[in-house]
Scaffold this motif. Sequence first.
Motif, PDB file in Angstrom:
ATOM      1  N   GLU A  98      -5.865 -12.745  16.789  1.00  0.00           N
ATOM      2  CA  GLU A  98      -5.304 -11.518  16.212  1.00  0.00           C
ATOM      3  C   GLU A  98      -4.669 -11.776  14.858  1.00  0.00           C
ATOM      4  N   HIS A  99      -3.892 -12.861  14.754  1.00  0.00           N
ATOM      5  CA  HIS A  99      -3.227 -13.169  13.493  1.00  0.00           C
ATOM      6  C   HIS A  99      -4.243 -13.536  12.414  1.00  0.00           C
ATOM      7  N   THR A 100      -5.230 -14.354  12.767  1.00  0.00           N
ATOM      8  CA  THR A 100      -6.228 -14.787  11.790  1.00  0.00           C
ATOM      9  C   THR A 100      -7.055 -13.620  11.285  1.00  0.00           C
ATOM     10  N   LEU A 101      -7.514 -12.780  12.194  1.00  0.00           N
ATOM     11  CA  LEU A 101      -8.315 -11.629  11.782  1.00  0.00           C
ATOM     12  C   LEU A 101      -7.480 -10.625  10.985  1.00  0.00           C
ATOM     13  N   ALA A 102      -6.211 -10.473  11.343  1.00  0.00           N
ATOM     14  CA  ALA A 102      -5.343  -9.549  10.610  1.00  0.00           C
ATOM     15  C   ALA A 102      -5.204  -9.962   9.152  1.00  0.00           C
ATOM     16  N   VAL A 103      -4.861 -11.232   8.923  1.00  0.00           N
ATOM     17  CA  VAL A 103      -4.608 -11.697   7.561  1.00  0.00           C
ATOM     18  C   VAL A 103      -5.898 -11.855   6.761  1.00  0.00           C
ATOM     19  N   ASN A 104      -6.920 -12.421   7.385  1.00  0.00           N
ATOM     20  CA  ASN A 104      -8.128 -12.804   6.650  1.00  0.00           C
ATOM     21  C   ASN A 104      -9.157 -11.700   6.505  1.00  0.00           C
ATOM     22  N   LEU A 105      -9.111 -10.694   7.372  1.00  0.00           N
ATOM     23  CA  LEU A 105     -10.153  -9.670   7.346  1.00  0.00           C
ATOM     24  C   LEU A 105      -9.625  -8.242   7.311  1.00  0.00           C
ATOM     25  N   ILE A 106      -8.760  -7.896   8.258  1.00  0.00           N
ATOM     26  CA  ILE A 106      -8.327  -6.498   8.339  1.00  0.00           C
ATOM     27  C   ILE A 106      -7.449  -6.126   7.155  1.00  0.00           C
ATOM     28  N   ALA A 107      -6.529  -7.019   6.780  1.00  0.00           N
ATOM     29  CA  ALA A 107      -5.665  -6.722   5.627  1.00  0.00           C
ATOM     30  C   ALA A 107      -6.464  -6.580   4.330  1.00  0.00           C
ATOM     31  N   PRO A 108      -7.430  -7.458   4.020  1.00  0.00           N
ATOM     32  CA  PRO A 108      -8.241  -7.229   2.825  1.00  0.00           C
ATOM     33  C   PRO A 108      -8.983  -5.891   2.850  1.00  0.00           C
ATOM     34  N   ALA A 109      -9.484  -5.513   4.025  1.00  0.00           N
ATOM     35  CA  ALA A 109     -10.176  -4.225   4.120  1.00  0.00           C
ATOM     36  C   ALA A 109      -9.219  -3.073   3.833  1.00  0.00           C
ATOM     37  N   GLU A 110      -8.036  -3.111   4.420  1.00  0.00           N
ATOM     38  CA  GLU A 110      -7.072  -2.023   4.237  1.00  0.00           C
ATOM     39  C   GLU A 110      -6.525  -1.994   2.809  1.00  0.00           C
ATOM     40  N   LEU A 111      -6.213  -3.168   2.260  1.00  0.00           N
ATOM     41  CA  LEU A 111      -5.698  -3.207   0.894  1.00  0.00           C
ATOM     42  C   LEU A 111      -6.743  -2.705  -0.097  1.00  0.00           C
ATOM     43  N   THR A 112      -7.983  -3.090   0.120  1.00  0.00           N
ATOM     44  CA  THR A 112      -9.056  -2.598  -0.748  1.00  0.00           C
ATOM     45  C   THR A 112      -9.169  -1.087  -0.649  1.00  0.00           C
ATOM     46  N   ARG A 113      -9.101  -0.567   0.560  1.00  0.00           N
ATOM     47  CA  ARG A 113      -9.180   0.888   0.747  1.00  0.00           C
ATOM     48  C   ARG A 113      -8.094   1.616  -0.030  1.00  0.00           C
ATOM     49  N   LEU A 114      -6.876   1.097   0.056  1.00  0.00           N
ATOM     50  CA  LEU A 114      -5.751   1.741  -0.621  1.00  0.00           C
ATOM     51  C   LEU A 114      -5.895   1.691  -2.138  1.00  0.00           C
ATOM     52  N   LEU A 115      -6.571   0.668  -2.645  1.00  0.00           N
ATOM     53  CA  LEU A 115      -6.662   0.477  -4.095  1.00  0.00           C
ATOM     54  C   LEU A 115      -7.984   0.953  -4.699  1.00  0.00           C
ATOM     55  N   LEU A 116      -8.878   1.475  -3.885  1.00  0.00           N
ATOM     56  CA  LEU A 116     -10.162   1.915  -4.424  1.00  0.00           C
ATOM     57  C   LEU A 116     -10.042   3.013  -5.486  1.00  0.00           C
ATOM     58  N   PRO A 117      -9.133   3.974  -5.351  1.00  0.00           N
ATOM     59  CA  PRO A 117      -9.017   4.946  -6.449  1.00  0.00           C
ATOM     60  C   PRO A 117      -8.693   4.291  -7.791  1.00  0.00           C
ATOM     61  N   ALA A 118      -7.800   3.307  -7.785  1.00  0.00           N
ATOM     62  CA  ALA A 118      -7.439   2.613  -9.030  1.00  0.00           C
ATOM     63  C   ALA A 118      -8.597   1.750  -9.525  1.00  0.00           C
ATOM     64  N   LEU A 119      -9.328   1.124  -8.604  1.00  0.00           N
ATOM     65  CA  LEU A 119     -10.490   0.314  -8.995  1.00  0.00           C
ATOM     66  C   LEU A 119     -11.595   1.188  -9.567  1.00  0.00           C
ATOM     67  N   ARG A 120     -11.819   2.337  -8.963  1.00  0.00           N
ATOM     68  CA  ARG A 120     -12.838   3.248  -9.486  1.00  0.00           C
ATOM     69  C   ARG A 120     -12.460   3.759 -10.868  1.00  0.00           C
ATOM     70  N   ALA A 121     -11.177   4.057 -11.052  1.00  0.00           N
ATOM     71  CA  ALA A 121     -10.722   4.569 -12.348  1.00  0.00           C
ATOM     72  C   ALA A 121     -10.977   3.571 -13.470  1.00  0.00           C
ATOM     73  N   ALA A 122     -10.875   2.275 -13.159  1.00  0.00           N
ATOM     74  CA  ALA A 122     -11.066   1.233 -14.171  1.00  0.00           C
ATOM     75  C   ALA A 122     -12.469   0.638 -14.135  1.00  0.00           C
ATOM     76  N   ARG A 123     -13.307   1.108 -13.206  1.00  0.00           N
ATOM     77  CA  ARG A 123     -14.605   0.452 -12.968  1.00  0.00           C
ATOM     78  C   ARG A 123     -14.366  -1.051 -12.821  1.00  0.00           C
ATOM     79  N   GLY A 124     -13.463  -1.353 -11.904  1.00  0.00           N
ATOM     80  CA  GLY A 124     -12.968  -2.721 -11.759  1.00  0.00           C
ATOM     81  C   GLY A 124     -13.815  -3.584 -10.848  1.00  0.00           C
ATOM     82  N   GLN A 125     -13.223  -4.705 -10.453  1.00  0.00           N
ATOM     83  CA  GLN A 125     -13.953  -5.694  -9.664  1.00  0.00           C
ATOM     84  C   GLN A 125     -13.078  -6.163  -8.503  1.00  0.00           C
ATOM     85  N   VAL A 126     -13.730  -6.424  -7.367  1.00  0.00           N
ATOM     86  CA  VAL A 126     -13.063  -6.992  -6.193  1.00  0.00           C
ATOM     87  C   VAL A 126     -13.635  -8.377  -5.959  1.00  0.00           C
TER      88      VAL A 126
END
Length: 229
Positions: A98-126
């Motif tokens: 649970e801890h490994t998947l939370a930090v290494n996979l689920i958190a990156p997915a959620e953080l990316t989701r939250l920041l996609l509007p800002a990434l789209r606005a800048a045509r940025g990179q992940v």
Amino acid sequence: MGVFMITGSGSGIGAALANHFAARGHELWLLARNESRAKTLWAQFPQSRILVADLAVPGALRGSLTAEVLPQRLDLLLHAAGVAESGRIVDVGAEVWEHTLAVNLIAPAELTRLLLPALRAARGQVVFMNSGAGVNAPPRLGAYAASKFGLKALAETLRAEEHEYGVRVTTVYPGETDTPMQVRLHEQFGLPYESETHMSPASVAAAVGMALSLPRDATVSDLMLRPGY
């Protein structure tokens, strides 16, 4: 100069990446898991913006990182945070998974989701810092490898979905790198540690910088790095 957000910047590859991009004048936004860690990061990178959010609790990220505190435009989101615990499948309990998947996979997915509007606005990179264990799963690292295989899938899906918005996605697969995580894993495996046979975090950071420097008409989708010794 760009606006870059980096996780895992306190040590190892993440710290090298933060140093690399800070030296080139980029505006850094760094994540710290608690207030104490935030003070340490601010001392290391006094020109940066520090946000407090615990990647071990992905479900709380939305509350910690409200739209009011996030950048409106983001040129780069770089996921460098990660955890690894060794152990055979028969010995590793659910809490490690649970801890490994939370930090290494689920958190990156959620953080990316939250920041996609800002990434789209800048045509940025992940950029996802993966691992050789995300391609070939070794023994005694089942939870870690599973999280990294999942991270590979996340990157591929994100690349396909966000292409129309101009968001580029890169996965980096570093081989053995001279980091505290490698030292700890060698100890857990009972193996001798020779730093000179490993890549330096600075070399990994330089390779990532090179991949990001491509013109808009090209992208490095997958970057494999190995020690040159």
